[in-house]
Design a protein around this motif. Structure first.
Motif, PDB file in Angstrom:
ATOM      1  N   ARG A 148       0.783  -1.718  -0.405  1.00  9.46           N
ATOM      2  CA  ARG A 148       0.132   0.235   0.090  1.00  9.46           C
ATOM      3  C   ARG A 148       0.574   1.535   0.521  1.00  9.46           C
ATOM      4  NH1 ARG A 148      -5.476  -1.402   1.089  1.00  9.46           N
ATOM      5  NH2 ARG A 148      -5.388  -3.288   1.971  1.00  9.46           N
ATOM      6  N   THR A 149       0.800   2.147  -1.072  1.00  6.47           N
ATOM      7  CA  THR A 149       1.044   3.690  -0.568  1.00  6.47           C
ATOM      8  C   THR A 149      -0.200   4.014  -1.435  1.00  6.47           C
ATOM      9  OG1 THR A 149       3.188   4.665  -1.468  1.00  6.47           O
ATOM     10  CG2 THR A 149       1.758   2.628  -2.947  1.00  6.47           C
ATOM     11  N   GLY A 150      -0.188   5.923  -0.332  1.00  8.53           N
ATOM     12  CA  GLY A 150      -1.025   6.679  -0.290  1.00  8.53           C
ATOM     13  C   GLY A 150      -2.416   6.347  -1.067  1.00  8.53           C
ATOM     14  N   GLY A 151      -2.115   5.945   0.306  1.00 11.27           N
ATOM     15  CA  GLY A 151      -4.089   4.514  -0.510  1.00 11.27           C
ATOM     16  C   GLY A 151      -4.258   3.870  -1.508  1.00 11.27           C
ATOM     17  N   VAL A 152      -3.279   3.184  -2.472  1.00  8.42           N
ATOM     18  CA  VAL A 152      -3.153   2.883  -3.315  1.00  8.42           C
ATOM     19  C   VAL A 152      -2.859   1.405  -2.302  1.00  8.42           C
ATOM     20  CG1 VAL A 152      -3.022   2.823  -5.362  1.00  8.42           C
ATOM     21  CG2 VAL A 152      -3.630   4.284  -4.764  1.00  8.42           C
ATOM     22  N   LEU A 153      -3.438  -0.150  -3.631  1.00  8.00           N
ATOM     23  CA  LEU A 153      -2.263  -0.923  -3.287  1.00  8.00           C
ATOM     24  C   LEU A 153      -1.708  -1.443  -5.046  1.00  8.00           C
ATOM     25  CD1 LEU A 153      -2.550  -3.816  -1.679  1.00  8.00           C
ATOM     26  CD2 LEU A 153      -4.109  -4.563  -2.585  1.00  8.00           C
ATOM     27  N   LYS A 154      -1.101  -1.363  -4.602  1.00  5.08           N
ATOM     28  CA  LYS A 154      -0.172  -1.808  -5.811  1.00  5.08           C
ATOM     29  C   LYS A 154       0.191  -3.446  -5.997  1.00  5.08           C
ATOM     30  CE  LYS A 154       1.459   2.348  -6.989  1.00  5.08           C
ATOM     31  NZ  LYS A 154       2.658   2.911  -7.796  1.00  5.08           N
ATOM     32  N   TYR A 155      -0.298  -4.526  -6.914  1.00  5.17           N
ATOM     33  CA  TYR A 155       0.116  -6.413  -6.286  1.00  5.17           C
ATOM     34  C   TYR A 155       0.583  -6.536  -7.783  1.00  5.17           C
ATOM     35  CZ  TYR A 155      -4.527  -6.895  -8.662  1.00  5.17           C
ATOM     36  OH  TYR A 155      -5.620  -6.118  -9.426  1.00  5.17           O
ATOM     37  N   GLY A 156       0.667  -8.059  -7.631  1.00  3.11           N
ATOM     38  CA  GLY A 156       1.595  -8.754  -8.353  1.00  3.11           C
ATOM     39  C   GLY A 156       0.948  -9.758  -8.377  1.00  3.11           C
ATOM     40  N   MET A 157       0.826 -10.666  -9.452  1.00  2.00           N
ATOM     41  CA  MET A 157       0.684 -12.223  -9.300  1.00  2.00           C
ATOM     42  C   MET A 157       1.488 -13.598  -9.575  1.00  2.00           C
ATOM     43  SD  MET A 157      -3.238 -11.490 -10.868  1.00  2.00           S
ATOM     44  CE  MET A 157      -2.501  -9.983 -12.036  1.00  2.00           C
ATOM     45  N   LEU A 158       1.745 -14.285  -8.745  1.00  2.00           N
ATOM     46  CA  LEU A 158       2.749 -15.674  -9.415  1.00  2.00           C
ATOM     47  C   LEU A 158       1.628 -16.644  -9.457  1.00  2.00           C
ATOM     48  CD1 LEU A 158       5.690 -16.856  -9.720  1.00  2.00           C
ATOM     49  CD2 LEU A 158       5.468 -16.692  -7.484  1.00  2.00           C
ATOM     50  N   GLY A 159       1.403 -17.553 -10.675  1.00  2.00           N
ATOM     51  CA  GLY A 159       1.437 -18.765 -10.577  1.00  2.00           C
ATOM     52  C   GLY A 159       1.549 -19.888 -10.534  1.00  2.00           C
ATOM     53  N   ILE A 160       1.500 -21.158  -9.464  1.00  2.00           N
ATOM     54  CA  ILE A 160       2.463 -22.313  -9.020  1.00  2.00           C
ATOM     55  C   ILE A 160       1.355 -23.475  -9.510  1.00  2.00           C
ATOM     56  CG2 ILE A 160       3.582 -23.244  -7.248  1.00  2.00           C
ATOM     57  CD1 ILE A 160       3.709 -20.714  -5.555  1.00  2.00           C
ATOM     58  N   VAL A 161       1.904 -24.001 -10.245  1.00  3.04           N
ATOM     59  CA  VAL A 161       1.309 -24.970 -10.663  1.00  3.04           C
ATOM     60  C   VAL A 161       2.027 -26.163 -10.192  1.00  3.04           C
ATOM     61  CG1 VAL A 161       0.046 -23.943 -13.185  1.00  3.04           C
ATOM     62  CG2 VAL A 161       1.906 -24.754 -13.283  1.00  3.04           C
ATOM     63  N   PRO A 162       0.410 -27.447 -10.270  1.00  5.75           N
ATOM     64  CA  PRO A 162       2.144 -28.437 -10.406  1.00  5.75           C
ATOM     65  C   PRO A 162       2.723 -29.417 -11.193  1.00  5.75           C
ATOM     66  CG  PRO A 162      -0.879 -28.927 -10.207  1.00  5.75           C
ATOM     67  CD  PRO A 162      -0.412 -27.284 -11.114  1.00  5.75           C
ATOM     68  N   GLY A 163       4.059 -29.718 -10.778  1.00  3.64           N
ATOM     69  CA  GLY A 163       4.916 -30.415 -11.927  1.00  3.64           C
ATOM     70  C   GLY A 163       5.352 -31.671 -11.396  1.00  3.64           C
ATOM     71  N   GLY A 164       5.995 -31.576 -12.266  1.00  4.71           N
ATOM     72  CA  GLY A 164       7.174 -32.993 -11.865  1.00  4.71           C
ATOM     73  C   GLY A 164       8.528 -32.993 -11.046  1.00  4.71           C
ATOM     74  N   GLY A 165       9.019 -31.237 -10.566  1.00  2.00           N
ATOM     75  CA  GLY A 165       9.845 -31.081 -10.331  1.00  2.00           C
ATOM     76  C   GLY A 165      10.088 -30.718  -9.443  1.00  2.00           C
ATOM     77  N   SER A 166      10.956 -30.496  -8.077  1.00  5.73           N
ATOM     78  CA  SER A 166      10.462 -29.675  -6.818  1.00  5.73           C
ATOM     79  C   SER A 166      11.636 -29.394  -5.807  1.00  5.73           C
ATOM     80  CB  SER A 166      10.003 -31.154  -5.849  1.00  5.73           C
ATOM     81  OG  SER A 166      11.378 -31.475  -6.123  1.00  5.73           O
TER      82      SER A 166
END
Length: 166
Positions: A148-166
């Motif tokens: 939050r900055t100056g009453g505004v929420l700035k954000y970003g999205m990261l997807g995590i999907v199932p896969g073979g590696g760990s």
């Protein structure tokens, strides 16, 4: 920090009672993130800039373990008032990260987000997301980091999907 989003599954029932429109919005966000091309990684690298309309941070694939997953954000001179991390699991279960690294149920109301108190250093915030097993929740996860900055929420999205590696 223990398991990424681990706590008893009965908390997932709370998300089922969300209003219909909120569930659709959650599904739309999850679909937006999953539509980004896949990238296999054990840690998420790079510096990102967030926006009030949300930005895509990419998608990573995991076999159930995340090794010190962090997201670094350039705040571009913004005065950061609070930092937040939240997640959508499987398209409808909502959780947020506390400032102690625990994942708790979240109402979906951005006013209810807990301040994670990540510090700004040299114009950047490093969001610690996870370090360990996400196997129990690895059904498609959308992680959202924001500030939050100056009453505004700035954000970003990261997807995590199932896969073979760990």
């Amino acid at each position: 920090m223990g398991s990424l989003l681990g706590f008893p599954r009965q908390f997932g029932l709370a998300a089922a009672s969300l209003p219909y429109v909120r569930r659709l919005a959650v599904l739309a966000v999850a679909a937006l993130v999953v539509a980004v091309p896949l990238r296999v990684a054990t840690a998420f690298d790079g510096v990102h800039v967030l926006d009030a309309v949300g930005v895509r941070l990419g998608v990573i694939e995991s076999g159930g373990t995340l090794d010190d997953l962090r997201v670094t954000v350039n705040v571009g001179g913004d005065s950061v008032e609070a930092t937040h991390v939240w997640a959508v699991l499987g398209g409808s279960e909502l959780r947020q990260r506390t400032n102690n690294g625990y994942w708790i149920p979240w109402s979906g109301d951005k006013a209810d987000l807990v301040d994670n108190r990540f510090a700004v250093n040299d114009g950047a915030v490093v969001f610690k997301v996870a370090d360990g097993s996400i196997a129990a929740d690895n059904q498609g996860i959308t992680i959202v980091v924001g500030y939050r900055t100056g009453g505004v929420l700035k954000y970003g999205m990261l997807g995590i999907v199932p896969g073979g590696g760990s």
